[in-house]
Scaffold this motif. Structure first.
Motif, PDB file in Angstrom:
ATOM      1  N   SER A   1      37.034 -21.550  63.672  1.00  0.00           N
ATOM      2  CA  SER A   1      38.164 -22.249  64.288  1.00  0.00           C
ATOM      3  C   SER A   1      39.457 -21.524  63.965  1.00  0.00           C
ATOM      4  O   SER A   1      39.637 -21.028  62.850  1.00  0.00           O
ATOM      5  CB  SER A   1      38.250 -23.686  63.759  1.00  0.00           C
ATOM      6  N   GLY A   2      40.330 -21.478  64.943  1.00  0.00           N
ATOM      7  CA  GLY A   2      41.627 -20.839  64.750  1.00  0.00           C
ATOM      8  C   GLY A   2      42.064 -20.116  66.000  1.00  0.00           C
ATOM      9  O   GLY A   2      41.498 -20.302  67.082  1.00  0.00           O
ATOM     10  N   ASP A   3      43.074 -19.289  65.855  1.00  0.00           N
ATOM     11  CA  ASP A   3      43.619 -18.499  66.963  1.00  0.00           C
ATOM     12  C   ASP A   3      42.613 -17.403  67.314  1.00  0.00           C
ATOM     13  O   ASP A   3      42.432 -16.439  66.556  1.00  0.00           O
ATOM     14  CB  ASP A   3      44.953 -17.898  66.541  1.00  0.00           C
ATOM     15  N   ALA A   4      41.950 -17.539  68.457  1.00  0.00           N
ATOM     16  CA  ALA A   4      40.865 -16.632  68.837  1.00  0.00           C
ATOM     17  C   ALA A   4      41.340 -15.185  68.920  1.00  0.00           C
ATOM     18  O   ALA A   4      40.643 -14.272  68.467  1.00  0.00           O
ATOM     19  CB  ALA A   4      40.247 -17.076  70.155  1.00  0.00           C
ATOM     20  N   ALA A   5      42.514 -14.950  69.485  1.00  0.00           N
ATOM     21  CA  ALA A   5      43.012 -13.581  69.629  1.00  0.00           C
ATOM     22  C   ALA A   5      43.269 -12.948  68.269  1.00  0.00           C
ATOM     23  O   ALA A   5      42.927 -11.783  68.034  1.00  0.00           O
ATOM     24  CB  ALA A   5      44.283 -13.574  70.474  1.00  0.00           C
ATOM     25  N   GLN A   6      43.852 -13.713  67.364  1.00  0.00           N
ATOM     26  CA  GLN A   6      44.133 -13.196  66.026  1.00  0.00           C
ATOM     27  C   GLN A   6      42.828 -12.932  65.268  1.00  0.00           C
ATOM     28  O   GLN A   6      42.683 -11.908  64.604  1.00  0.00           O
ATOM     29  CB  GLN A   6      45.000 -14.174  65.250  1.00  0.00           C
ATOM     30  N   LEU A   7      41.864 -13.852  65.366  1.00  0.00           N
ATOM     31  CA  LEU A   7      40.570 -13.663  64.707  1.00  0.00           C
ATOM     32  C   LEU A   7      39.848 -12.443  65.263  1.00  0.00           C
ATOM     33  O   LEU A   7      39.283 -11.651  64.505  1.00  0.00           O
ATOM     34  CB  LEU A   7      39.705 -14.913  64.869  1.00  0.00           C
ATOM     35  N   ALA A   8      39.875 -12.271  66.582  1.00  0.00           N
ATOM     36  CA  ALA A   8      39.224 -11.121  67.212  1.00  0.00           C
ATOM     37  C   ALA A   8      39.881  -9.815  66.756  1.00  0.00           C
ATOM     38  O   ALA A   8      39.193  -8.822  66.501  1.00  0.00           O
ATOM     39  CB  ALA A   8      39.271 -11.246  68.728  1.00  0.00           C
ATOM     40  N   ALA A   9      41.196  -9.820  66.628  1.00  0.00           N
ATOM     41  CA  ALA A   9      41.901  -8.629  66.161  1.00  0.00           C
ATOM     42  C   ALA A   9      41.523  -8.302  64.716  1.00  0.00           C
ATOM     43  O   ALA A   9      41.336  -7.136  64.365  1.00  0.00           O
ATOM     44  CB  ALA A   9      43.414  -8.824  66.284  1.00  0.00           C
ATOM     45  N   THR A  10      41.385  -9.325  63.882  1.00  0.00           N
ATOM     46  CA  THR A  10      40.994  -9.111  62.496  1.00  0.00           C
ATOM     47  C   THR A  10      39.593  -8.540  62.405  1.00  0.00           C
ATOM     48  O   THR A  10      39.331  -7.612  61.646  1.00  0.00           O
ATOM     49  CB  THR A  10      41.104 -10.428  61.695  1.00  0.00           C
ATOM     50  N   VAL A  11      38.668  -9.094  63.193  1.00  0.00           N
ATOM     51  CA  VAL A  11      37.295  -8.595  63.199  1.00  0.00           C
ATOM     52  C   VAL A  11      37.270  -7.157  63.709  1.00  0.00           C
ATOM     53  O   VAL A  11      36.602  -6.307  63.119  1.00  0.00           O
ATOM     54  CB  VAL A  11      36.383  -9.505  64.056  1.00  0.00           C
ATOM     55  N   SER A  12      38.024  -6.864  64.742  1.00  0.00           N
ATOM     56  CA  SER A  12      38.073  -5.495  65.284  1.00  0.00           C
ATOM     57  C   SER A  12      38.599  -4.509  64.251  1.00  0.00           C
ATOM     58  O   SER A  12      38.095  -3.401  64.114  1.00  0.00           O
ATOM     59  CB  SER A  12      38.942  -5.444  66.531  1.00  0.00           C
ATOM     60  N   ALA A  13      39.622  -4.926  63.502  1.00  0.00           N
ATOM     61  CA  ALA A  13      40.176  -4.070  62.458  1.00  0.00           C
ATOM     62  C   ALA A  13      39.155  -3.833  61.350  1.00  0.00           C
ATOM     63  O   ALA A  13      39.055  -2.724  60.822  1.00  0.00           O
ATOM     64  CB  ALA A  13      41.445  -4.690  61.883  1.00  0.00           C
ATOM     65  N   LEU A  14      38.388  -4.851  61.002  1.00  0.00           N
ATOM     66  CA  LEU A  14      37.337  -4.701  59.984  1.00  0.00           C
ATOM     67  C   LEU A  14      36.295  -3.682  60.433  1.00  0.00           C
ATOM     68  O   LEU A  14      35.873  -2.844  59.647  1.00  0.00           O
ATOM     69  CB  LEU A  14      36.630  -6.031  59.758  1.00  0.00           C
ATOM     70  N   ILE A  15      35.903  -3.785  61.673  1.00  0.00           N
ATOM     71  CA  ILE A  15      34.864  -2.910  62.212  1.00  0.00           C
ATOM     72  C   ILE A  15      35.371  -1.475  62.287  1.00  0.00           C
ATOM     73  O   ILE A  15      34.669  -0.532  61.933  1.00  0.00           O
ATOM     74  CB  ILE A  15      34.401  -3.426  63.587  1.00  0.00           C
ATOM     75  N   ALA A  16      36.626  -1.307  62.718  1.00  0.00           N
ATOM     76  CA  ALA A  16      37.198   0.029  62.840  1.00  0.00           C
ATOM     77  C   ALA A  16      37.392   0.679  61.472  1.00  0.00           C
ATOM     78  O   ALA A  16      37.313   1.885  61.329  1.00  0.00           O
ATOM     79  CB  ALA A  16      38.539  -0.050  63.571  1.00  0.00           C
ATOM     80  N   HIS A  17      37.625  -0.152  60.453  1.00  0.00           N
ATOM     81  CA  HIS A  17      37.850   0.356  59.100  1.00  0.00           C
ATOM     82  C   HIS A  17      36.589   0.922  58.482  1.00  0.00           C
ATOM     83  O   HIS A  17      36.636   1.833  57.678  1.00  0.00           O
ATOM     84  CB  HIS A  17      38.415  -0.776  58.216  1.00  0.00           C
ATOM     85  N   ASP A  18      35.437   0.384  58.850  1.00  0.00           N
ATOM     86  CA  ASP A  18      34.164   0.815  58.248  1.00  0.00           C
ATOM     87  C   ASP A  18      33.689   2.132  58.754  1.00  0.00           C
ATOM     88  O   ASP A  18      33.952   2.781  59.573  1.00  0.00           O
ATOM     89  CB  ASP A  18      33.068  -0.233  58.500  1.00  0.00           C
TER      90      ASP A  18
END
Length: 99
Positions: free
Chosen positions: A82-99
């Motif tokens: 639950s939360g701001d979907a766009a912000q959560l998606a951006a956080t997940v994308s940043a995590l994936i790109a960091h790995d």
């Protein structure tokens, strides 16, 4: 994504050496899952609880914002955050790109 949050499809490996998000895996059917490893054993929901704690920590949300909607006893799980979907998606994308 939905107006109320983000749905993630996971592939969880319990009883691992450490808690970590490994990245994205493309399955044989073309779907993508987020691979997660947790130290907890798959006994009485301990691994599921560890997944929730790890996701809450890396996404910066409360544990109560994460709901396991399928895969209670399986390695393939679906969670809704639950939360701001766009912000959560951006956080997940940043995590994936960091790995």
């Amino acid at each position: 994504m939905s107006p109320n949050g983000l749905t993630l499809f996971l592939r969880v490996t319990p009883n691992a050496g450490r808690d970590e998000i490994e990245g994205v895996e493309t399955r044989d059917d073309g779907s993508a899952v987020l691979r997660i490893r947790v130290k907890a054993v798959p006994d009485k929901g301990k691994a599921n609880a560890a997944v929730v704690v790890l996701l809450a920590k890396v996404l910066g949300v409360s544990k109560s914002a994460i709901e396991l909607v399928s895969g209670d006893t399986a390695r393939a799980k679906t969670v809704v955050i639950s939360g701001d979907a766009a912000q959560l998606a951006a956080t997940v994308s940043a995590l994936i790109a960091h790995d």
